[in-house]
Structures are given as structure tokens and as C-alpha cells.
Write a protein that holds these residues in place. Structure first.
Motif, PDB file in Angstrom:
ATOM      1  N   GLY A  13       0.820  -1.211   0.000  1.00 40.38           N
ATOM      2  CA  GLY A  13       0.000   0.000   0.000  1.00 40.38           C
ATOM      3  C   GLY A  13       0.849   1.254   0.000  1.00 40.38           C
ATOM      4  N   LEU A  14       1.952   1.208   0.799  1.00 42.22           N
ATOM      5  CA  LEU A  14       2.864   2.355   0.832  1.00 42.22           C
ATOM      6  C   LEU A  14       3.559   2.536  -0.515  1.00 42.22           C
ATOM      7  CD1 LEU A  14       4.477   1.891   4.380  1.00 42.22           C
ATOM      8  CD2 LEU A  14       2.830   3.643   3.662  1.00 42.22           C
ATOM      9  N   TYR A  15       3.966   1.417  -1.134  1.00 47.23           N
ATOM     10  CA  TYR A  15       4.566   1.495  -2.466  1.00 47.23           C
ATOM     11  C   TYR A  15       3.574   2.091  -3.475  1.00 47.23           C
ATOM     12  CZ  TYR A  15       8.584  -1.371  -1.079  1.00 47.23           C
ATOM     13  OH  TYR A  15       9.732  -1.840  -0.477  1.00 47.23           O
ATOM     14  N   SER A  16       2.332   1.679  -3.354  1.00 45.89           N
ATOM     15  CA  SER A  16       1.300   2.195  -4.264  1.00 45.89           C
ATOM     16  C   SER A  16       1.097   3.694  -4.071  1.00 45.89           C
ATOM     17  CB  SER A  16      -0.025   1.462  -4.039  1.00 45.89           C
ATOM     18  OG  SER A  16       0.114   0.079  -4.280  1.00 45.89           O
ATOM     19  N   LEU A  17       1.106   4.114  -2.789  1.00 46.86           N
ATOM     20  CA  LEU A  17       0.975   5.541  -2.497  1.00 46.86           C
ATOM     21  C   LEU A  17       2.165   6.311  -3.070  1.00 46.86           C
ATOM     22  CD1 LEU A  17      -0.514   7.849  -1.090  1.00 46.86           C
ATOM     23  CD2 LEU A  17       0.722   7.267   1.011  1.00 46.86           C
ATOM     24  N   GLY A  18       3.378   5.741  -2.886  1.00 44.83           N
ATOM     25  CA  GLY A  18       4.570   6.384  -3.441  1.00 44.83           C
ATOM     26  C   GLY A  18       4.504   6.475  -4.957  1.00 44.83           C
ATOM     27  N   MET A  22       4.553   9.858  -7.244  1.00 50.70           N
ATOM     28  CA  MET A  22       5.570  10.013  -8.281  1.00 50.70           C
ATOM     29  C   MET A  22       4.933  10.313  -9.633  1.00 50.70           C
ATOM     30  SD  MET A  22       8.574   7.358  -9.470  1.00 50.70           S
ATOM     31  CE  MET A  22       7.392   6.216 -10.186  1.00 50.70           C
ATOM     32  N   VAL A  23       3.862   9.566  -9.962  1.00 54.53           N
ATOM     33  CA  VAL A  23       3.176   9.796 -11.238  1.00 54.53           C
ATOM     34  C   VAL A  23       2.576  11.194 -11.272  1.00 54.53           C
ATOM     35  CG1 VAL A  23       1.202   9.096 -12.651  1.00 54.53           C
ATOM     36  CG2 VAL A  23       2.706   7.362 -11.672  1.00 54.53           C
ATOM     37  N   LEU A  53      -1.502   7.141 -17.072  1.00 53.38           N
ATOM     38  CA  LEU A  53      -2.434   6.094 -16.689  1.00 53.38           C
ATOM     39  C   LEU A  53      -1.856   4.704 -16.967  1.00 53.38           C
ATOM     40  CD1 LEU A  53      -5.320   5.561 -15.613  1.00 53.38           C
ATOM     41  CD2 LEU A  53      -6.097   5.576 -17.987  1.00 53.38           C
ATOM     42  N   CYS A  54      -1.232   4.544 -18.141  1.00 50.93           N
ATOM     43  CA  CYS A  54      -0.621   3.249 -18.488  1.00 50.93           C
ATOM     44  C   CYS A  54       0.541   2.928 -17.554  1.00 50.93           C
ATOM     45  CB  CYS A  54      -0.142   3.273 -19.936  1.00 50.93           C
ATOM     46  SG  CYS A  54      -1.481   3.362 -21.141  1.00 50.93           S
ATOM     47  N   PHE A  55       1.383   3.927 -17.285  1.00 52.23           N
ATOM     48  CA  PHE A  55       2.523   3.742 -16.388  1.00 52.23           C
ATOM     49  C   PHE A  55       2.048   3.371 -14.986  1.00 52.23           C
ATOM     50  CE2 PHE A  55       5.583   5.480 -13.320  1.00 52.23           C
ATOM     51  CZ  PHE A  55       6.747   4.819 -13.723  1.00 52.23           C
ATOM     52  N   PHE A  56       1.014   4.052 -14.520  1.00 53.72           N
ATOM     53  CA  PHE A  56       0.478   3.793 -13.185  1.00 53.72           C
ATOM     54  C   PHE A  56      -0.102   2.389 -13.109  1.00 53.72           C
ATOM     55  CE2 PHE A  56      -3.005   4.153 -10.025  1.00 53.72           C
ATOM     56  CZ  PHE A  56      -2.234   4.451  -8.911  1.00 53.72           C
ATOM     57  N   GLY A  57      -0.823   1.969 -14.156  1.00 53.65           N
ATOM     58  CA  GLY A  57      -1.404   0.633 -14.170  1.00 53.65           C
ATOM     59  C   GLY A  57      -0.349  -0.460 -14.147  1.00 53.65           C
ATOM     60  N   VAL A  58       0.697  -0.299 -14.961  1.00 50.58           N
ATOM     61  CA  VAL A  58       1.783  -1.288 -14.994  1.00 50.58           C
ATOM     62  C   VAL A  58       2.493  -1.338 -13.647  1.00 50.58           C
ATOM     63  CG1 VAL A  58       4.020  -1.849 -16.030  1.00 50.58           C
ATOM     64  CG2 VAL A  58       2.116  -1.129 -17.474  1.00 50.58           C
ATOM     65  N   GLY A  59       2.706  -0.150 -13.041  1.00 51.88           N
ATOM     66  CA  GLY A  59       3.364  -0.097 -11.742  1.00 51.88           C
ATOM     67  C   GLY A  59       2.588  -0.813 -10.659  1.00 51.88           C
ATOM     68  N   LEU A  60       1.270  -0.635 -10.642  1.00 50.73           N
ATOM     69  CA  LEU A  60       0.438  -1.318  -9.654  1.00 50.73           C
ATOM     70  C   LEU A  60       0.479  -2.831  -9.835  1.00 50.73           C
ATOM     71  CD1 LEU A  60      -2.777   0.890  -9.361  1.00 50.73           C
ATOM     72  CD2 LEU A  60      -0.910   0.675  -7.716  1.00 50.73           C
ATOM     73  N   VAL A  61       0.472  -3.282 -11.084  1.00 50.71           N
ATOM     74  CA  VAL A  61       0.538  -4.729 -11.331  1.00 50.71           C
ATOM     75  C   VAL A  61       1.848  -5.304 -10.811  1.00 50.71           C
ATOM     76  CG1 VAL A  61       0.697  -6.478 -13.145  1.00 50.71           C
ATOM     77  CG2 VAL A  61      -1.038  -4.691 -13.292  1.00 50.71           C
ATOM     78  N   LEU A  62       2.960  -4.590 -11.052  1.00 49.85           N
ATOM     79  CA  LEU A  62       4.254  -5.074 -10.587  1.00 49.85           C
ATOM     80  C   LEU A  62       4.335  -5.112  -9.059  1.00 49.85           C
ATOM     81  CD1 LEU A  62       6.632  -3.284 -13.135  1.00 49.85           C
ATOM     82  CD2 LEU A  62       5.957  -5.694 -13.093  1.00 49.85           C
ATOM     83  N   ILE A  63       3.728  -4.114  -8.416  1.00 52.47           N
ATOM     84  CA  ILE A  63       3.771  -4.053  -6.949  1.00 52.47           C
ATOM     85  C   ILE A  63       2.959  -5.184  -6.325  1.00 52.47           C
ATOM     86  CG2 ILE A  63       3.022  -2.700  -4.951  1.00 52.47           C
ATOM     87  CD1 ILE A  63       3.739  -0.169  -6.555  1.00 52.47           C
TER      88      ILE A  63
END
Length: 272
Positions: A13-18, A22-23, A53-63
Motif C-alpha cells: 500500500g505504501l509502495y502504491s501511495l509512493g 511520483m506519477v 495512466l498506463c505507467f500507473f497501471g503497470v506499476g500497480l501490477v508489478l507491486i
């Protein structure tokens, strides 16, 4: 605090917030740089939104990848509920992707979608905005009204773009003459008036033809034509010529003014 840090979901959750922060910061910086570079701000905003939006989506999947199963299940349920409850909202969102990736129109293009016609001034995730122009009475002049059009219209209604071709359209208007008028002279005056207008506006039909052909639009001839017809009470001439998509009214005014100044001496009379 130790309990929170030892919880894998809390860390993610903290990574997602970060990632969100960042985005957000990157988007603000990108918009600022693009605006300072003198690019068209609204079009740039639209592109940056999708990239972020694409960058954020990919980042959430990786996290959340290692525990993605429960999340996907929850998202599937949420997506199914949204599809049932708010189908229009979902279609608008999908329509925004189609508009962006298929380049249906850009900021500044003159388009018509259904009964709405105007110049595109903004594009968003749910709606795009056009500055309305009159289709009939004002002949392409702005009404000053803003129209918010749902993006879903791009999926279900033909989008007419008057700018993406060569920026020129075929325009027609009709003139009715009495049966005793010299219609041959009338046709000659009209065609000469169009040629004069072309010279004044520096319109090169050969150059326009090449631009059309680059867009895979082919015309045998682009020269103006005056078509003759028999109408009730006299003779009707239909003037057909090429003009800039935003200059239909101005071009017609120029041609008719030149025509009316010469008809009396040429033995031409307008029919009632």
C-alpha cells in the motif's frame, strides 16, 4: 509501526501511495515542460494523461503481482458491477482510447458528430469539448456555445472531420435566373469570380490535389463547375467549388458579390 511494516499488504500500500505521488509529480512536470515548449497545451494534456495512466497501471501490477489473485477477483466483481450499473461511463472511457489511439481528431480540428458540429478545443477521459458552429443558418460560423460530447459517440456515430483531409471541402450554392436571362454569361461570370477568389486567397488546386492524394483521397478534377438545371419559373445554376473548410461563407459572399455587380450590364435577371 513494526506491525504495519511487517504486513506485506501495508508495504504494498505504501509502495502504491509512493507510485501515485511520483506519477502525479511527473505529470505536473511534463505539462509544465510541454507548455513552456510552446506546444498545444490541451492536446499535450490528453497524451500525458494516457501515458501516466498506463505507467500507473503497470506499476500497480508489478507491486501487487505476487498477491494478484485476490485482487483480480475483486476487480472482476467491481468491473462487472460497473458494467451493469454504469455502462455509459465505461463506453465513454473506452471511447477516449479509440479517439486517442486511432487519431480520429486533434485539438483544433473541425468535426461533426451527429447534430453537433464545431472546432475541438479539449479532449478528456469521458467527454470532448467543441466550440459549436452553425451548420445551416450561420454557414460554419461560431455560435459561441460550448458542447460537451460523450466519448462513446465516437464508437456509435460517424465522426466527420473537415480538417484531416486537405483542409478543403466542396461547397455548393444555387442561383435562380429568369428564363430570358443570358445563362451562358451568368456561368462565365460565376466561374471567373471563383478564379478571382482563388487568386486572392492564393489557393493552388494542384497543391491541394497532392495533399488530398497523400490522404488517399482522389479526385479527377478540382476545378470549379457551374451546373445548369431547369427550375420552376426559370433557370437554376448550381455553383460547385473547393474552398477552405472554415471559409465557406466568406467564399460564397465574395463570389456572389462579384456576380451581382455584373448581372445588370450582362442582361441577367434573378428569378423571384
Amino acid at each position: 509501526m513494526n506491525e504495519i511494516l511487517s504486513n506485506p499488504y501495508a508495504i504494498k500500500g505504501l509502495y502504491s501511495l509512493g507510485l501515485t505521488l511520483m506519477v502525479y509529480i511527473l505529470v505536473k512536470l511534463a505539462i509544465r515542460v510541454a507548455t513552456k515548449s510552446g506546444k498545444q497545451a490541451t492536446e499535450t494534456h490528453f497524451a500525458i494523461k494516457y501515458t501516466a495512466l498506463c505507467f500507473f497501471g503497470v506499476g500497480l501490477v508489478l507491486i501487487w503481482l505476487d498477491s494478484i489473485g485476490p485482487i483480480l477477483t475483486a476487480l472482476t466483481i467491481v468491473a462487472a458491477a460497473l458494467t451493469i450499473v454504469s455502462k455509459e461511463l465505461l463506453l465513454n472511457f473506452i471511447g477516449s482510447f479509440v479517439i486517442f489511439w486511432r487519431e480520429l481528431f486533434a485539438i483544433g480540428d473541425r468535426i461533426q458528430v451527429g447534430e453537433s458540429s464545431g472546432d475541438v478545443i479539449d479532449k478528456g477521459l469521458l467527454y470532448f469539448t467543441i466550440l459549436e458552429v452553425g451548420i445551416n443558418d450561420s454557414t460554419g460560423h461560431s455560435t459561441g456555445r460550448l458542447v460537451k460530447v460523450p466519448n462513446s459517440h465516437a464508437l456509435t456515430i460517424p465522426v466527420i472531420n473537415a480538417t484531416r483531409g486537405a483542409g478543403y471541402v466542396w461547397h455548393e450554392f444555387k442561383i435562380s435566373l429568369t428564363k430570358d436571362s443570358d445563362w451562358e454569361q451568368a456561368k462565365s461570370i460565376l466561374l471567373t469570380a471563383v478564379e478571382t477568389y482563388y487568386e486572392q486567397e492564393k489557393i493552388d488546386l494542384q497543391r491541394v490535389k497532392k495533399v488530398f492524394e497523400k490522404k488517399r483521397v482522389f479526385f479527377n478534377k478540382l476545378t470549379p463547375r457551374a451546373y445548369l438545371d431547369v427550375a420552376k419559373g426559370g433557370i437554376q445554376i448550381t455553383m460547385r467549388y473547393l474552398c477552405k473548410s472554415r471559409m465557406t461563407r466568406e467564399s460564397q459572399d465574395h463570389i456572389l458579390t462579384a456576380f451581382l455587380r455584373q448581372i445588370k450590364a450582362a442582361g441577367i435577371e434573378l428569378a423571384d
